[in-house]
Motif scaffolding. Structure first.
Motif, PDB file in Angstrom:
ATOM      1  N   UNK B 129      41.846   0.641 -37.651  1.00 29.69           N
ATOM      2  CA  UNK B 129      41.338   1.987 -37.908  1.00 29.69           C
ATOM      3  C   UNK B 129      40.904   2.673 -36.629  1.00 29.69           C
ATOM      4  N   UNK B 130      41.566   2.333 -35.513  1.00 23.99           N
ATOM      5  CA  UNK B 130      41.239   2.967 -34.238  1.00 23.99           C
ATOM      6  C   UNK B 130      40.062   2.337 -33.509  1.00 23.99           C
ATOM      7  N   UNK B 131      39.529   1.250 -34.055  1.00 25.45           N
ATOM      8  CA  UNK B 131      38.356   0.607 -33.452  1.00 25.45           C
ATOM      9  C   UNK B 131      38.790  -0.724 -32.824  1.00 25.45           C
ATOM     10  N   UNK B 132      38.467  -0.965 -31.555  1.00 25.78           N
ATOM     11  CA  UNK B 132      38.867  -2.219 -30.922  1.00 25.78           C
ATOM     12  C   UNK B 132      38.092  -3.413 -31.479  1.00 25.78           C
ATOM     13  N   UNK B 133      38.829  -4.523 -31.688  1.00 23.69           N
ATOM     14  CA  UNK B 133      38.202  -5.750 -32.183  1.00 23.69           C
ATOM     15  C   UNK B 133      38.108  -6.751 -31.033  1.00 23.69           C
ATOM     16  N   UNK B 134      36.884  -7.189 -30.726  1.00 24.27           N
ATOM     17  CA  UNK B 134      36.653  -8.132 -29.641  1.00 24.27           C
ATOM     18  C   UNK B 134      36.303  -9.510 -30.179  1.00 24.27           C
ATOM     19  N   UNK B 135      36.406 -10.483 -29.296  1.00 24.62           N
ATOM     20  CA  UNK B 135      36.035 -11.858 -29.611  1.00 24.62           C
ATOM     21  C   UNK B 135      34.517 -11.953 -29.792  1.00 24.62           C
ATOM     22  N   UNK B 136      34.091 -12.542 -30.890  1.00 18.99           N
ATOM     23  CA  UNK B 136      32.653 -12.685 -31.135  1.00 18.99           C
ATOM     24  C   UNK B 136      31.966 -13.474 -30.023  1.00 18.99           C
ATOM     25  N   UNK B 137      32.720 -14.360 -29.378  1.00 16.82           N
ATOM     26  CA  UNK B 137      32.156 -15.109 -28.238  1.00 16.82           C
ATOM     27  C   UNK B 137      31.743 -14.187 -27.096  1.00 16.82           C
ATOM     28  N   UNK B 138      32.330 -12.990 -27.074  1.00 18.15           N
ATOM     29  CA  UNK B 138      32.013 -12.039 -26.004  1.00 18.15           C
ATOM     30  C   UNK B 138      30.960 -11.008 -26.419  1.00 18.15           C
ATOM     31  N   UNK B 139      30.298 -11.278 -27.547  1.00 19.26           N
ATOM     32  CA  UNK B 139      29.308 -10.318 -28.054  1.00 19.26           C
ATOM     33  C   UNK B 139      28.309  -9.918 -26.968  1.00 19.26           C
TER      34      UNK B 139
END
Lengths: 216, 216
Positions: B129-139
């Motif tokens: 939906x246009x939102x980047x998904x990052x690795x939770x480890x990189x929170x």
């Protein structure tokens, strides 16, 4: 208990399933009694509210003892009709609907989604989370008389026309997850959970309220 | 208006975003005034409650005239900080999280999900939906200081540990869609939407209450 259930305030009634779930966990871990402070800490409702809520059920804690877990549990179980299964239909198997189907309220003993409807050919005829998905065009022929509740997870613009069809089918309650406000006859109960409103409300509270006074 | 915002009851504050949305629609359709009965019919809140709510804002309707739409709209807009954008992070891009990302509160002018986190390799690095998904480890390394709110759509067993990490990152509010009750320091606000409790509550109300007294 001969108490008139309709005397319980609605805000109290809304907290019953929450209390019930926590008491089940307590019971499973072998606990015999619980104080309103412990309950408060676990369910995040202030203990004065818990004591007032419980007083409506005739459950009066004793000072230095607290509440009897078994008594509370069997009372809540009866009050919440835990021995009676309510079938629920879900309309709209998009992302939100799919989330519900996989979840399927496994922690509730008394509610179960038994069928779902969608308009997408990719979904019709499949099982999602063990629940059959039917063609929305077949709503009238598929819908059994014993389903009193529907969960509405369709696009907002489809919400009212599907609601009208559910009303004709004799639905008693709708859990509305669309942003649409639904028009229904007075004898039908709608609980509306508008996700945008929930988010906006949280932002508003962050800006305007001390966070020591929590809401539930 | 010099009114102390913190004097508005929380139940009233919760209805503000609802009123605001409806008034925007009214305004867009060219309407100049609205009665509490019309408002009541549209937002499904009884008109006595609407009149009481509005009286807190100093908006006093005139008999036979109703409320001035422009006045209410500009007041609500200011009160709800419509000119100030709040960034939101979403944790957990499952079905429920994906539903939020696609929805992304397009009807809210002042809230926007700006990033998401997940643990699944299929999702990390994608846009939903246009939102980047990052690795939770990189929170910890990705999370910007200007995000005050997180939406939690992770499995219940992961909820508390992720919450602890968000608290360390300075989060102010969490919209919790997991069944877990979260422990947080007193200065952090949690709004909890437990879908199983909502369904159970609707079933309870169907059995015990006359449906003429509706809830919102």
């Amino acid at each position: 208990m001969n108490m008139d259930q309709s005397k319980i305030p609605q805000a109290t009634a809304k907290r019953l399933p929450l209390y019930y779930r926590f008491l089940k966990n307590l019971h499973a871990s072998g606990k015999q009694r619980v104080s309103s402070a412990e309950l408060s800490d676990a369910v995040k409702v202030d203990s004065a509210t818990i004591r007032r809520d419980f007083s409506y059920f005739g459950a009066l804690g004793k000072k230095g003892y607290g509440y009897n877990v078994n008594y509370l549990l069997s009372f809540f179980s009866k009050t919440l009709n835990q021995d009676e299964m309510t079938s629920v239909a879900l309309i709209g198997v998009g992302n939100l609907g799919t989330a519900f189907l996989h979840y399927n309220f496994i922690k509730n003993n008394n509610t179960k989604i038994s069928m779902a409807f969608d308009i997408s050919e990719n979904k019709i005829g499949t099982d999602v989370g063990g629940v059959p998905v039917y063609d929305l065009d077949e709503l009238e022929s598929r819908f059994p008389a014993d389903i009193p509740v529907a969960i509405l997870t369709v696009p907002a613009q489809a919400a009212q026309s599907i609601t009208d069809r559910l009303v004709k089918l004799g639905i008693k309650g709708i859990l509305n997850f669309t942003p649409a406000r639904l028009n229904v006859p007075g004898h039908i109960r709608i609980h509306h959970i508008d996700l945008a409103v929930e988010l906006q409300s949280l932002v508003y509270f962050l800006k305007h309220y001390s966070t020591e006074e929590k809401m539930v």
